[in-house]
Design an enzyme around this catalytic site. Sequence first.
Site, PDB file in Angstrom:
ATOM      1  N   SER A 117       0.793  -1.241   0.000  1.00  0.00           N
ATOM      2  CA  SER A 117       0.000   0.000   0.000  1.00  0.00           C
ATOM      3  C   SER A 117       0.821   1.284   0.000  1.00  0.00           C
ATOM      4  O   SER A 117       0.267   2.349  -0.282  1.00  0.00           O
ATOM      5  CB  SER A 117      -0.931   0.019   1.208  1.00  0.00           C
ATOM      6  OG  SER A 117      -2.087  -0.701   0.917  1.00  0.00           O
ATOM      7  N   LYS A 135       0.682   3.325  -3.066  1.00  0.00           N
ATOM      8  CA  LYS A 135      -0.491   4.170  -3.373  1.00  0.00           C
ATOM      9  C   LYS A 135      -0.145   5.662  -3.322  1.00  0.00           C
ATOM     10  O   LYS A 135      -0.742   6.466  -4.030  1.00  0.00           O
ATOM     11  CB  LYS A 135      -1.620   3.866  -2.377  1.00  0.00           C
ATOM     12  CG  LYS A 135      -2.182   2.445  -2.502  1.00  0.00           C
ATOM     13  CD  LYS A 135      -3.089   2.093  -1.323  1.00  0.00           C
ATOM     14  CE  LYS A 135      -3.651   0.683  -1.436  1.00  0.00           C
ATOM     15  NZ  LYS A 135      -4.413   0.277  -0.236  1.00  0.00           N
ATOM     16  N   TYR A 160      -1.731  -3.254 -10.945  1.00  0.00           N
ATOM     17  CA  TYR A 160      -1.793  -2.916  -9.512  1.00  0.00           C
ATOM     18  C   TYR A 160      -0.958  -3.907  -8.687  1.00  0.00           C
ATOM     19  O   TYR A 160      -0.219  -3.517  -7.775  1.00  0.00           O
ATOM     20  CB  TYR A 160      -3.257  -2.908  -9.058  1.00  0.00           C
ATOM     21  CG  TYR A 160      -3.458  -2.729  -7.574  1.00  0.00           C
ATOM     22  CD1 TYR A 160      -3.420  -1.456  -7.000  1.00  0.00           C
ATOM     23  CD2 TYR A 160      -3.692  -3.821  -6.735  1.00  0.00           C
ATOM     24  CE1 TYR A 160      -3.604  -1.285  -5.627  1.00  0.00           C
ATOM     25  CE2 TYR A 160      -3.874  -3.656  -5.371  1.00  0.00           C
ATOM     26  CZ  TYR A 160      -3.836  -2.393  -4.818  1.00  0.00           C
ATOM     27  OH  TYR A 160      -4.020  -2.226  -3.465  1.00  0.00           O
ATOM     28  N   TYR A 165      -4.344   3.313   7.510  1.00  0.00           N
ATOM     29  CA  TYR A 165      -5.677   2.702   7.428  1.00  0.00           C
ATOM     30  C   TYR A 165      -6.594   3.279   8.513  1.00  0.00           C
ATOM     31  O   TYR A 165      -6.518   4.463   8.824  1.00  0.00           O
ATOM     32  CB  TYR A 165      -5.614   1.164   7.562  1.00  0.00           C
ATOM     33  CG  TYR A 165      -4.493   0.498   6.812  1.00  0.00           C
ATOM     34  CD1 TYR A 165      -4.325   0.689   5.450  1.00  0.00           C
ATOM     35  CD2 TYR A 165      -3.598  -0.339   7.468  1.00  0.00           C
ATOM     36  CE1 TYR A 165      -3.302   0.062   4.756  1.00  0.00           C
ATOM     37  CE2 TYR A 165      -2.574  -0.976   6.777  1.00  0.00           C
ATOM     38  CZ  TYR A 165      -2.429  -0.762   5.427  1.00  0.00           C
ATOM     39  OH  TYR A 165      -1.423  -1.373   4.754  1.00  0.00           O
ATOM     40  N   VAL A 171       0.950  -3.908   3.766  1.00  0.00           N
ATOM     41  CA  VAL A 171       0.800  -5.209   4.433  1.00  0.00           C
ATOM     42  C   VAL A 171       2.058  -6.070   4.432  1.00  0.00           C
ATOM     43  O   VAL A 171       2.101  -7.092   5.128  1.00  0.00           O
ATOM     44  CB  VAL A 171      -0.338  -6.089   3.869  1.00  0.00           C
ATOM     45  CG1 VAL A 171      -1.693  -5.639   4.332  1.00  0.00           C
ATOM     46  CG2 VAL A 171      -0.258  -6.222   2.390  1.00  0.00           C
TER      47      VAL A 171
END
Length: 309
Positions: free
Chosen positions: A65, A68, A193, A245, A263
């Site tokens: 992540s 991102k 992705y 998160y 993660v």
Amino acid sequence: MPCQTSEELAELVSIAREVTKEGKIADYIPALGEANQGDLSVAIYHIENTCMSAGDIEKSFTLQSISKVLTLALVLMDHGESYVFDKVGMEPTGDPFNSIVKLETHENQRPLNPMINAGALAVTNMIKGSDKEEKLSRFLAFTKELTFNENIKVCSEIASSEFENAWLNRSLCYFMKKDGIIDGDVEDLIDLYSKQCAVQMHSLDLAKIGAVFALDGKHPQTEKQIIPKDIARICKTFMVTCGMYNASGEFAIKVGIPAKSGVSGGIMGIVPYHFGIGIFGPSLDKKGNSIAGIKLLHLLSEKYELNIF
Ligand SMILES: NC(=O)CC[C@H](N)C(=O)O
């Protein structure tokens, strides 16, 4: 440039390493499950091009992540704010990163922000390029520029492992396709992705990316403005509100710096106008953040008064 080893940092790592036992390694992407629960590393890259590190710094990991933030910067440079935020919102969500629920229940069908999977998939869909190969190579070139490291590449084992198991991400894509948030072939998007998430690096590379953000988008080594200042600011703001998160609020209060986790156990931290922090500790807490990484950031923030608020 090799990093200086720091005894002070090593001491904090050994305290934080204790809590790795209380966490769990992510295995919903099966290849991530091969990591060592007790690993922990940290690198701190100062904007004046000095660095310090401690722990298992020879271990590499995938961005997951954390990528991102980089794709968001890239598409904002590709298209500008209004195009991007027409399709993806700016609000935090109290839900887990891969939740699908708000896509249906929120009045406006846009994903709530670019740091949750739905929003990130929509952002990846906006990367400019004639096909998925060109899009990936643009993303990789951007990452190499940020890290000043030509050797950055995709870990194909982890990318395939995610691609073969990304049923929820596929569902998010089809849901968003129905509402016109994304277009094109969903399998191509999941492939791109999964590869973006599987870009592999060391803590030092991650700390260096953090240092670029700490300098409002200017690279500390090349002094080139890689990311425009306003876009770097948007990315840092998302990191504060949504980067950890649904633990972002508590993290902002207890640690108080822009940060983004993944993660695989990576965390990128930013201490504006001072340094970037790269952490890797694959044992995760219940919300999917590196358990020892968070502990280490608490210790660092307390000891060096890093809280920006
Ligand atoms: N939280 C994360 O790091 C999620 C990234 C991961 N590749 C996924 O989409 O599930």
